[in-house]
Design an enzyme around this catalytic site. Structure first.
Site, PDB file in Angstrom:
ATOM      1  CE  LYS A  11      -1.272   1.251   3.920  1.00 19.91           C
ATOM      2  NZ  LYS A  11      -0.553   2.505   4.306  1.00 19.91           N
ATOM      3  CB  ILE A 110       4.319  -0.305   2.385  1.00 26.22           C
ATOM      4  CG1 ILE A 110       5.221  -0.874   3.073  1.00 26.22           C
ATOM      5  CG2 ILE A 110       4.824   1.075   2.026  1.00 26.22           C
ATOM      6  CD1 ILE A 110       6.464  -1.591   2.154  1.00 26.22           C
ATOM      7  N   GLY A 112       1.730  -4.255   4.873  1.00 29.64           N
ATOM      8  CA  GLY A 112       2.313  -5.239   5.712  1.00 29.64           C
ATOM      9  C   GLY A 112       1.340  -6.190   6.335  1.00 29.64           C
ATOM     10  N   GLY A 113       1.258  -6.176   7.580  1.00 28.97           N
ATOM     11  CA  GLY A 113       0.071  -7.211   8.099  1.00 28.97           C
ATOM     12  C   GLY A 113      -1.348  -6.860   7.627  1.00 28.97           C
ATOM     13  CG  ASP A 148      -3.658   0.970   6.856  1.00 25.31           C
ATOM     14  OD1 ASP A 148      -4.585   1.820   6.769  1.00 25.31           O
ATOM     15  OD2 ASP A 148      -2.518   0.704   6.924  1.00 25.31           O
TER      16      ASP A 148
END
Length: 310
Positions: A11, A110, A112-113, A148
């Site tokens: 992201k 960005i 990640g999880g 997110d």
């Protein structure tokens, strides 16, 4: 048995304006988000054995999980992993085994999880014959797991509002060459938001009428901001060094931090410029994570069937 692979693209918050804070502590966002053609890869196998739990529906610990890849060392396993948490919330079928190839740094701004959890959702939706991310119960589950996550489920250019759940597609946005740089410092989201002094900031300006106009969009983006960049730089001065290094490369049209950091990005008009910039920064900072790619990861986000049910 079946096996699928799902790409979890990075992201990139091209803008991130913080416009307020709710009574429950969640911050209100106004953000333009795209996704890069680099990311993690999640493999999901059905009927492949279980983890330590008694059944696949008893909690995150019930799913088998393995991790490999250059960034695997920082990935939590078991109940602390967003992938198994997603499965525990939404999967009602039989045993599952997850294998994650981790290419993106952890706690890097960005996705990640969140990107991995979103890839898990897309995979489970494929296996279940369709899960509606906008169905109220599921939508609430996604937001609860992480602000997110809903945007990463979409993994396509989007204008984000609310706490991350209000999504307006921006399908015609250019897929610029992009340079991603992480100076190898972990910046947890919580402390960055806590250090943000002004919680009520102005929203983004209205998007240009033609978002496909690359030069006009670059001009527009340059006039916007990431409100989390100043507090993140105060916590981790290495972010400033990364931004300075990107800005100094030839052809860089915009340099900015993504999310709550520490990954920064540069946008370029030519792929060769991004690749040359990556080589320059790697030579100067061999300990940093540096990746030249392009925006447009949505093209690879759909689950791919590896082995059909027998």
């Amino acid at each position: 048995m079946a096996a699928i692979e799902v790409f979890a693209p990075a992201k990139v918050n091209l803008t991130l304006h913080i416009t307020g804070q709710r009574a429950d502590g969640y911050h209100l966002l106004d953000s333009l988000v795209s996704f890069a053609d680099v990311g993690d890869v999640l493999r999901i196998e059905t009927g492949a054995g279980q983890g330590t739990g008694q059944s696949a529906g008893n909690g995150a610990e019930a799913f088998a999980m393995t991790v490999e890849g250059p960034e695997a060392g920082d990935v939590p396993l078991g109940g602390d992993n967003f992938i198994t948490q997603m499965a525990a919330r939404l999967w009602t079928g039989g045993p599952l085994r997850f294998h994650l190839t981790k290419n993106l740094p952890v706690a890097a701004g960005i996705g990640g999880g969140s990107a991995d959890a979103a890839a898990c959702f897309r995979g489970l939706s494929f296996l279940a014959g369709g899960l509606d991310a906008q169905e109220p119960r599921i939508r609430a589950q996604l937001v609860e797991l992480g602000a997110d996550v809903p945007m990463c489920v979409r993994s396509a250019p989007v204008h984000v509002g609310g706490i991350g759940e209000d999504l307006i597609p921006v399908p015609q946005m250019p897929c610029w060459p992009v340079l991603l740089v992480n100076p190898r410092v972990s910046v947890p989201t919580g402390p960055v938001f806590k250090a943000l002094v002004q919680k009520r900031n102005s929203p983004m300006a209205a998007l240009p009428a033609d978002v496909s106009d690359g030069p006009r969009m670059l001009e527009y983006l340059a006039a916007q901001r990431n409100d989390l960049e100043p507090p993140a730089r105060a916590i981790a001065p290495q972010i400033g060094a990364a931004l300075a290094a990107i800005s100094a490369t030839q052809g860089c049209a915009l340099a900015r931090m993504s999310g709550s950091g520490a990954t920064c990005f540069g946008l370029y008009e030519q792929a060769a410029e991004a690749e040359a910039a990556a080589a320059q920064i790697r030579a100067a900072h061999p300990d940093w994570w540096v990746c030249a790619t392009r925006l447009g990861g949505a093209a690879r986000a759909a689950p791919q069937l590896i082995r059909a049910t027998t």
